[in-house]
Design a protein around this motif. Sequence first.
Motif: not given
Length: 197
Positions: A38-53
Amino acid sequence: MDETIRASWERTLHPETLKTNIITASIFSMAFEMLKSSIVEKIEGFFTNGFDQNGPIISPEYKEKVLSLNRSPVYASLRWLQDMDAINDEDMGKFEHVKKCRNTLTHEMLSFASSGVDFDVPEAFDEMVALLRKIEMWWFEHFEMAIDPESYPDDLDLDKVIPGPVWSLQMLIDFALGPKEEAEKYYDLFVAAADKT
């Protein structure tokens, strides 16, 4: 036979005690992994700019603003949360305490089974849940509610909000370690809800 040795072996070999201790150590370890994720993934998600393959496209800012704070993604994320005033030094101490408890239960399981540990296990569980709740509520207040305030009532009592990861963790603890009635409560709720769909 020495009474201390006898008591230790009785505790170790008693089927119910041994089973409970193994389940406790396993659940604690799993719960700690949930907290770290939860600690790591929330922040990763915050810095995510969409998705690719290949999956999520994480912004280079994540490396600059988070991962640069520590070699460990968990500690870098905790530091970022601290810099954002989501947690404080006391919370960092709680994380260290919970981690130490997890290490003891995981790496010294036989010792735990035979002679116990030098900390209160339910209290350590509560500490872990409280830390997870604090972090999850910070995200809820500062992002989810801030992005779409119209979706929430003006009189929302934040003390009554239970974030999903906190509910999952509490359910896991109640189900595995609580009284049988507590575990049956979750099952009965699920069956009642499933019957309505």
